[in-house]
Design a protein around this motif. Sequence first.
Motif, PDB file in Angstrom:
ATOM      1  N   ALA A  19       0.820  -1.216   0.000  1.00  0.00           N
ATOM      2  CA  ALA A  19       0.000   0.000   0.000  1.00  0.00           C
ATOM      3  C   ALA A  19       0.852   1.263   0.000  1.00  0.00           C
ATOM      4  CB  ALA A  19      -0.947  -0.022   1.201  1.00  0.00           C
ATOM      5  N   SER A  20       2.055   1.157   0.574  1.00  0.00           N
ATOM      6  CA  SER A  20       2.918   2.349   0.632  1.00  0.00           C
ATOM      7  C   SER A  20       3.795   2.475  -0.599  1.00  0.00           C
ATOM      8  CB  SER A  20       3.794   2.282   1.894  1.00  0.00           C
ATOM      9  OG  SER A  20       4.675   1.172   1.783  1.00  0.00           O
ATOM     10  N   GLY A  21       3.633   1.544  -1.546  1.00  0.00           N
ATOM     11  CA  GLY A  21       4.420   1.620  -2.768  1.00  0.00           C
ATOM     12  C   GLY A  21       5.750   0.897  -2.692  1.00  0.00           C
ATOM     13  N   HIS A  78       0.514 -12.260   3.693  1.00  0.00           N
ATOM     14  CA  HIS A  78       0.211 -12.000   2.283  1.00  0.00           C
ATOM     15  C   HIS A  78      -1.178 -11.406   2.115  1.00  0.00           C
ATOM     16  CE1 HIS A  78       3.758 -13.630   0.288  1.00  0.00           C
ATOM     17  NE2 HIS A  78       3.828 -14.462   1.324  1.00  0.00           N
ATOM     18  N   VAL A  79      -2.120 -11.933   2.877  1.00  0.00           N
ATOM     19  CA  VAL A  79      -3.483 -11.405   2.788  1.00  0.00           C
ATOM     20  C   VAL A  79      -3.509  -9.952   3.252  1.00  0.00           C
ATOM     21  CG1 VAL A  79      -5.799 -11.633   3.778  1.00  0.00           C
ATOM     22  CG2 VAL A  79      -4.586 -13.651   2.941  1.00  0.00           C
ATOM     23  N   ALA A  80      -2.635  -9.625   4.214  1.00  0.00           N
ATOM     24  CA  ALA A  80      -2.607  -8.260   4.756  1.00  0.00           C
ATOM     25  C   ALA A  80      -2.255  -7.223   3.695  1.00  0.00           C
ATOM     26  CB  ALA A  80      -1.615  -8.176   5.916  1.00  0.00           C
ATOM     27  N   LEU A  81      -1.581  -7.638   2.645  1.00  0.00           N
ATOM     28  CA  LEU A  81      -1.249  -6.687   1.582  1.00  0.00           C
ATOM     29  C   LEU A  81      -2.516  -6.117   0.957  1.00  0.00           C
ATOM     30  CD1 LEU A  81       1.636  -8.699  -0.122  1.00  0.00           C
ATOM     31  CD2 LEU A  81       1.879  -6.636   1.289  1.00  0.00           C
ATOM     32  N   ALA A  82      -3.550  -6.927   0.906  1.00  0.00           N
ATOM     33  CA  ALA A  82      -4.808  -6.464   0.310  1.00  0.00           C
ATOM     34  C   ALA A  82      -5.850  -6.107   1.361  1.00  0.00           C
ATOM     35  CB  ALA A  82      -5.370  -7.538  -0.618  1.00  0.00           C
ATOM     36  N   GLU A  83      -5.801  -6.793   2.507  1.00  0.00           N
ATOM     37  CA  GLU A  83      -6.852  -6.623   3.517  1.00  0.00           C
ATOM     38  C   GLU A  83      -6.190  -6.297   4.856  1.00  0.00           C
ATOM     39  OE1 GLU A  83     -10.047  -9.801   3.072  1.00  0.00           O
ATOM     40  OE2 GLU A  83      -8.408 -10.700   1.932  1.00  0.00           O
ATOM     41  N   ALA A  84      -5.545  -5.136   4.928  1.00  0.00           N
ATOM     42  CA  ALA A  84      -4.633  -4.827   6.017  1.00  0.00           C
ATOM     43  C   ALA A  84      -5.206  -5.099   7.408  1.00  0.00           C
ATOM     44  CB  ALA A  84      -4.179  -3.381   5.912  1.00  0.00           C
ATOM     45  N   SER A  85      -6.373  -4.563   7.708  1.00  0.00           N
ATOM     46  CA  SER A  85      -6.859  -4.643   9.081  1.00  0.00           C
ATOM     47  C   SER A  85      -7.576  -5.947   9.397  1.00  0.00           C
ATOM     48  CB  SER A  85      -7.793  -3.457   9.352  1.00  0.00           C
ATOM     49  OG  SER A  85      -8.904  -3.566   8.484  1.00  0.00           O
ATOM     50  N   GLU A  86      -7.931  -6.654   8.365  1.00  0.00           N
ATOM     51  CA  GLU A  86      -8.816  -7.813   8.553  1.00  0.00           C
ATOM     52  C   GLU A  86      -8.106  -9.142   8.347  1.00  0.00           C
ATOM     53  OE1 GLU A  86     -12.292  -8.322   8.985  1.00  0.00           O
ATOM     54  OE2 GLU A  86     -12.197  -6.320   9.862  1.00  0.00           O
ATOM     55  N   VAL A 136     -11.369 -19.473 -13.083  1.00  0.00           N
ATOM     56  CA  VAL A 136     -11.767 -18.562 -12.011  1.00  0.00           C
ATOM     57  C   VAL A 136     -11.011 -17.251 -12.178  1.00  0.00           C
ATOM     58  CG1 VAL A 136     -11.542 -18.136  -9.532  1.00  0.00           C
ATOM     59  CG2 VAL A 136     -12.381 -20.356 -10.342  1.00  0.00           C
ATOM     60  N   LEU A 137     -11.757 -16.174 -12.369  1.00  0.00           N
ATOM     61  CA  LEU A 137     -11.133 -14.847 -12.352  1.00  0.00           C
ATOM     62  C   LEU A 137     -11.267 -14.334 -10.926  1.00  0.00           C
ATOM     63  CD1 LEU A 137     -12.414 -13.420 -15.760  1.00  0.00           C
ATOM     64  CD2 LEU A 137     -10.439 -14.867 -15.259  1.00  0.00           C
ATOM     65  N   ALA A 138     -10.134 -14.310 -10.230  1.00  0.00           N
ATOM     66  CA  ALA A 138     -10.176 -14.183  -8.782  1.00  0.00           C
ATOM     67  C   ALA A 138     -10.651 -12.814  -8.321  1.00  0.00           C
ATOM     68  CB  ALA A 138      -8.793 -14.455  -8.207  1.00  0.00           C
ATOM     69  N   HIS A 139     -11.300 -12.839  -7.173  1.00  0.00           N
ATOM     70  CA  HIS A 139     -11.674 -11.602  -6.506  1.00  0.00           C
ATOM     71  C   HIS A 139     -10.411 -10.756  -6.315  1.00  0.00           C
ATOM     72  CE1 HIS A 139     -13.097  -8.831  -3.453  1.00  0.00           C
ATOM     73  NE2 HIS A 139     -14.334  -9.263  -3.646  1.00  0.00           N
ATOM     74  N   PRO A 140     -10.456  -9.448  -6.625  1.00  0.00           N
ATOM     75  CA  PRO A 140      -9.219  -8.651  -6.620  1.00  0.00           C
ATOM     76  C   PRO A 140      -8.607  -8.436  -5.237  1.00  0.00           C
ATOM     77  CG  PRO A 140     -11.127  -7.271  -7.075  1.00  0.00           C
ATOM     78  CD  PRO A 140     -11.609  -8.687  -7.106  1.00  0.00           C
ATOM     79  N   THR A 141      -9.414  -8.511  -4.200  1.00  0.00           N
ATOM     80  CA  THR A 141      -8.856  -8.213  -2.876  1.00  0.00           C
ATOM     81  C   THR A 141      -9.151  -9.269  -1.814  1.00  0.00           C
ATOM     82  OG1 THR A 141     -10.835  -6.906  -2.389  1.00  0.00           O
ATOM     83  CG2 THR A 141      -8.884  -5.699  -3.176  1.00  0.00           C
ATOM     84  N   SER A 142     -10.233 -10.015  -1.930  1.00  0.00           N
ATOM     85  CA  SER A 142     -10.659 -10.875  -0.826  1.00  0.00           C
ATOM     86  C   SER A 142     -10.097 -12.293  -0.941  1.00  0.00           C
ATOM     87  CB  SER A 142     -12.190 -10.940  -0.784  1.00  0.00           C
ATOM     88  OG  SER A 142     -12.610 -12.018   0.021  1.00  0.00           O
ATOM     89  N   PHE A 143      -9.345 -12.714   0.066  1.00  0.00           N
ATOM     90  CA  PHE A 143      -8.821 -14.087   0.080  1.00  0.00           C
ATOM     91  C   PHE A 143      -9.956 -15.081   0.257  1.00  0.00           C
ATOM     92  CE2 PHE A 143      -6.588 -17.587   2.514  1.00  0.00           C
ATOM     93  CZ  PHE A 143      -5.956 -18.117   1.402  1.00  0.00           C
ATOM     94  N   GLU A 144     -10.883 -14.741   1.133  1.00  0.00           N
ATOM     95  CA  GLU A 144     -12.032 -15.615   1.354  1.00  0.00           C
ATOM     96  C   GLU A 144     -12.825 -15.784   0.055  1.00  0.00           C
ATOM     97  OE1 GLU A 144     -14.614 -14.050   4.312  1.00  0.00           O
ATOM     98  OE2 GLU A 144     -15.748 -15.903   4.507  1.00  0.00           O
ATOM     99  N   GLY A 145     -12.928 -14.680  -0.694  1.00  0.00           N
ATOM    100  CA  GLY A 145     -13.620 -14.754  -1.977  1.00  0.00           C
ATOM    101  C   GLY A 145     -12.916 -15.694  -2.940  1.00  0.00           C
ATOM    102  N   LEU A 146     -11.591 -15.547  -3.017  1.00  0.00           N
ATOM    103  CA  LEU A 146     -10.800 -16.439  -3.879  1.00  0.00           C
ATOM    104  C   LEU A 146     -11.024 -17.899  -3.492  1.00  0.00           C
ATOM    105  CD1 LEU A 146      -8.357 -17.143  -5.815  1.00  0.00           C
ATOM    106  CD2 LEU A 146      -6.907 -16.855  -3.788  1.00  0.00           C
ATOM    107  N   ILE A 147     -10.965 -18.166  -2.186  1.00  0.00           N
ATOM    108  CA  ILE A 147     -11.147 -19.544  -1.701  1.00  0.00           C
ATOM    109  C   ILE A 147     -12.513 -20.070  -2.117  1.00  0.00           C
ATOM    110  CG2 ILE A 147     -11.556 -20.863   0.430  1.00  0.00           C
ATOM    111  CD1 ILE A 147      -8.625 -20.554  -0.164  1.00  0.00           C
ATOM    112  N   ASP A 148     -13.537 -19.258  -1.961  1.00  0.00           N
ATOM    113  CA  ASP A 148     -14.880 -19.710  -2.325  1.00  0.00           C
ATOM    114  C   ASP A 148     -14.959 -20.029  -3.815  1.00  0.00           C
ATOM    115  OD1 ASP A 148     -17.409 -19.969  -0.710  1.00  0.00           O
ATOM    116  OD2 ASP A 148     -18.166 -19.052  -2.549  1.00  0.00           O
ATOM    117  N   GLN A 149     -14.363 -19.155  -4.617  1.00  0.00           N
ATOM    118  CA  GLN A 149     -14.406 -19.368  -6.074  1.00  0.00           C
ATOM    119  C   GLN A 149     -13.681 -20.647  -6.490  1.00  0.00           C
ATOM    120  OE1 GLN A 149     -12.845 -15.243  -6.937  1.00  0.00           O
ATOM    121  NE2 GLN A 149     -14.262 -15.455  -8.673  1.00  0.00           N
ATOM    122  N   VAL A 150     -12.594 -20.959  -5.797  1.00  0.00           N
ATOM    123  CA  VAL A 150     -11.791 -22.123  -6.182  1.00  0.00           C
ATOM    124  C   VAL A 150     -12.391 -23.420  -5.640  1.00  0.00           C
ATOM    125  CG1 VAL A 150      -9.541 -23.239  -5.883  1.00  0.00           C
ATOM    126  CG2 VAL A 150      -9.666 -20.798  -6.419  1.00  0.00           C
TER     127      VAL A 150
END
Lengths: 266, 487
Positions: A19-21, A78-86, A136-150
């Motif tokens: 997120a900080s580049g 790794h998930v924190a890169l997209a979903e920092a607080s969660e 599967v075109l993965a959800h751009p940010t949600s790991f849980e979403g990716l898991i569900d799709q796969v």
Amino acid sequence: MNGAFVRSESGRSYEIVDASGTFVANVARASRKDVRDAVVAARAAQAKWWAATAYNRGQVLYRLAEMAESRRDELRDHVALAEASEAVAAVARAIDRVVWYAGWTDKIAQVYGSTNPVAGPFFNFSHPTPSGVVAVLAHPTSFEGLIDQVMAPLAAGNTVVVVASERHPTPAVLLGELSVTADFPPGVLNVLTGSLDELAPVVCAHEDVDGVDLSGVDDALLGELRSLSAESIKRVVRAGFASDADSLRRLRTFIETTTVWHTVGQ
Amino acid sequence: MSDDQLQSRLGALIYDAAPESTASVQLRSHYGLYVDGVFRDGAENQHFVTINPATEETLASVTQASAHDVDLAVRAARRAYDDVWSTMPGAERAKYLFRVARLIQERARELAVVETLDNGKPIRESRDVDIPLAAAHFFYYAGWADKLDFAGFGPAPKPLGVAGQIIPWNFPLMMAAWKLAPALAAGNTCVLKPAETTPLTALLLAEIFEQAELPAGVVNILTGDGSVGAAIVDHPGIDKIAFTGSTEVGRQIQRHVAGSSKHLTLELGGKGANIVFDDAPLDEVVEGIIDGIFFNQGHVCCAGSRLLVQETIEDELLRRLTRRVEQLRVGDPLDKNTDVGAINSAAQLARVEEITASGELEGATRFSSSCPLPEKGFWFAPTIFSNVSQSQRVAREEIFGPVLSVLNFRTPDEAVAKANNTTYGLACGVWSEKGSRTMWVAERLRAGVVWANTYNRFDPASPFGGVRQSGFGREGGRQGLEAYLDV
């Protein structure tokens, strides 16, 4: 791809940043040819994945959950890169979802199959079979979403080609690693990283892909991808991520019903 | 080479002993009752020993539960039901059950050896059938725990409460799994009573529950004789009784709960017919008949104990069958080559001997394997009765031992009539290459399970249970949940 970790045949890669580049990693930038190779691997693996017993598929998926549990901290980072607080909660929910699907493998036929009392001397039954190869075109940010799709297509006996989130691909890459340690047969799960704009049309236009989960793509891309998918009559799903009903819609999209008529008589 | 020459050569094959190691097993010298999450002595401090039926050696001392212990266990189960288990989300219950399944797999070798020591069954069977199926049942029902809405019983089906579960000695751990897994998945808590002669694997299962950190009181295990079962059946704090055992005891239980609001499922005796048509492939049929009746020494409620063979192939089939039976290896259950192990108890051996004696008195022709039998322990040579008529005791009564009765038929109608000529209705087999005829016969058999061109198949996904006096209710499959839901 096919149980191995290969570079793109094109030799291309791209940088991902947090997120900080700040630089995180170089990842492979898949090409049209890589998509084709992944589909070939998925197609080759599908018959074997479906020929395994439903109990065995459940064991493999449950093993994946155990592997993910043992690498929970790494996943969180790794998930924190997209979903920092969660991230911690997101990983926990994602692992629970894998367990949920592991329990479905040997129940799909019992919930969605039937015996049919036809008006004649026939034993008639319908049982669910997999569509085949699902992209599967993965959800751009949600790991849980990716898991569900796969997990939805895998639980039903399909094999999967994932196009990972372009900006946050590492959780999907890690999922690929976990699948190998969980004894997934090679080719059952294949993960591509790269440009969505470049890969999505190739996937949707591919004649040997039977279904595609578009839940992860923007509305802007949707129309084009749907019409490309129409060419080979793909099963297309675009479902939410909020409930069991969403997940089951995803799962049902990638099962077919096969009905058998068998004569009855002395 | 003639058949006789071939037989004499095969008969001369000597098998070296291949005993399974008992190194993985460390039994305690004494086991308490498992109540409210701990092992404790019984209120009346009474014990009995459980022995190895193959050697008559003592394996361990076990606690005889009293009516007071039953009361403590039911109260613990009720507390666990109210405070923890019935309110826990299904996904969390599932995790405990998955963990139990995994632990059974991890301790599979130890469990298999203990099962064989305590029951007398061949290690090949406990290793390849009993223990893997027990684990598979926990896996299967773990998956249902958070999917009850989809099981076909309407939205959010509720559990019944405290289940009292009484199981037999023929598949000790597997029967425990068949009872506990669906009950726990549905949200019930349990008081389980293993059979008097085979308590050990249930007690090891209690250790597994401790390892899995299952909340205290969710499962309670009480060892002892029939008086413990009777106290469970009569306890007012129990909402459901699940029983597997003889039709006679099942009848008593149904009478006992008749005046109460207790729910009841019964899996009782059987006199399964294995029907062989003249187009069936005989080599496979012979193996199927052997599996059907000699698997687990015939201590199987669904055993194919009546062979119904089409008249035209009767002589040939009998000839092949007796030759095959003569080759069965009977002896040390821990030997991996053993086909037929020990009879589970002296009492059961006496019953088998009594009814086979009646077969000879009533005029049936007896063939028993000439295999040598060990001197110590309880043994019965695999036996076939031919020229059996439907009125004879060996054709009507459940023997629950390695004894097959052979009858014949001419037409499919006659096969169905003879197969259904019993008060039982648990399982039947049909052997034929003609699918449509198999289906036709299957539709007309009054049985809870019909195996076509196979026998004695079990799977957690497949409902099992009887019709008529073989009981009611199903174990396994989606249907198996119904026994533990208030629907």
